[in-house]
Design an enzyme around this catalytic site. Structure first.
Site, PDB file in Angstrom:
ATOM      1  N   GLN A   1       0.845  -1.195   0.000  1.00 52.75           N
ATOM      2  CA  GLN A   1       0.000   0.000   0.000  1.00 52.75           C
ATOM      3  C   GLN A   1       0.883   1.249   0.000  1.00 52.75           C
ATOM      4  O   GLN A   1       1.873   1.318   0.733  1.00 52.75           O
ATOM      5  CB  GLN A   1      -0.914   0.014   1.226  1.00 52.75           C
ATOM      6  CG  GLN A   1      -1.899  -1.124   1.298  1.00 52.75           C
ATOM      7  CD  GLN A   1      -2.997  -1.016   0.253  1.00 52.75           C
ATOM      8  OE1 GLN A   1      -3.351   0.065  -0.216  1.00 52.75           O
ATOM      9  NE2 GLN A   1      -3.528  -2.152  -0.146  1.00 52.75           N
TER      10      GLN A   1
ATOM     11  N   GLU B   1      -1.335 -15.697  -3.893  1.00 52.53           N
ATOM     12  CA  GLU B   1      -0.830 -14.551  -4.642  1.00 52.53           C
ATOM     13  C   GLU B   1      -0.066 -15.081  -5.852  1.00 52.53           C
ATOM     14  O   GLU B   1       0.616 -16.095  -5.746  1.00 52.53           O
ATOM     15  CB  GLU B   1       0.090 -13.722  -3.746  1.00 52.53           C
ATOM     16  CG  GLU B   1       0.862 -12.626  -4.419  1.00 52.53           C
ATOM     17  CD  GLU B   1      -0.020 -11.530  -4.981  1.00 52.53           C
ATOM     18  OE1 GLU B   1       0.159 -11.210  -6.176  1.00 52.53           O
ATOM     19  OE2 GLU B   1      -0.866 -11.001  -4.247  1.00 52.53           O
TER      20      GLU B   1
ATOM     21  N   CYS C   1      -9.601  -0.591  -4.444  1.00 55.29           N
ATOM     22  CA  CYS C   1      -9.225   0.777  -4.831  1.00 55.29           C
ATOM     23  C   CYS C   1     -10.311   1.376  -5.728  1.00 55.29           C
ATOM     24  O   CYS C   1     -10.440   2.585  -5.825  1.00 55.29           O
ATOM     25  CB  CYS C   1      -7.913   0.765  -5.622  1.00 55.29           C
ATOM     26  SG  CYS C   1      -6.513   0.213  -4.661  1.00 55.29           S
TER      27      CYS C   1
END
Length: 139
Positions: free
Chosen positions: A12, A62, A137
């Protein structure tokens, strides 16, 4: 919790806001020690580590190998032994995890800026979980 990451991994942009996001997600999820948690798009473990600290076990998925290496290292450095991190595409990782682990109580996802995508969202719908925390986002 301390996070470390490699140059080609995502973190972030604002650590202060990231901390607020994690705190809010933990509150919304009402995480407890009997929960099994899946963190999809787990990155370096920004959400994984605090969730693992409060839950029975956590799996992070991931696609970026260096992110997974960082997540594993971060879990170890934070004294967490209830985590498992796998490098995989989200949709394929969900399928493999369902076959070996079953369904978690909680699914946390913080996908890339463009979102999780329709195929991943349909896979999540078929995956079966009691609660989902979606951090975005671009909601």
């Amino acid at each position: 919790m301390k996070d470390r990451f490699w140059p080609d991994t995502f973190f972030q942009a604002s650590p202060v806001q990231a901390e607020k996001l994690v705190k809010l997600a933990l509150e919304m999820a009402d995480v407890h020690s009997n929960m099994r948690v899946l963190d999809l798009f787990c990155g370096v473990g920004t959400f994984s580590l605090p969730f693992a600290k409060r839950s029975r076990e956590l799996v992070g998925i991931e696609i970026v190998e260096n992110s997974i290496l960082s997540a594993r290292r971060n879990a170890t450095e934070n004294g967490l032994d209830n985590t498992y991190f796998m490098t995989n595409d989200a949709r394929i990782g969900l399928k493999e995890l369902k076959e070996t682990w079953g369904s978690p109580y909680l699914l946390v996802l913080n996908p890339p800026r463009n979102g999780a995508g329709g195929k991943v969202m349909r896979s999540i719908g078929r995956f079966g979980t009691d609660k989902i925390i979606y951090i975005s986002c671009s909601p």
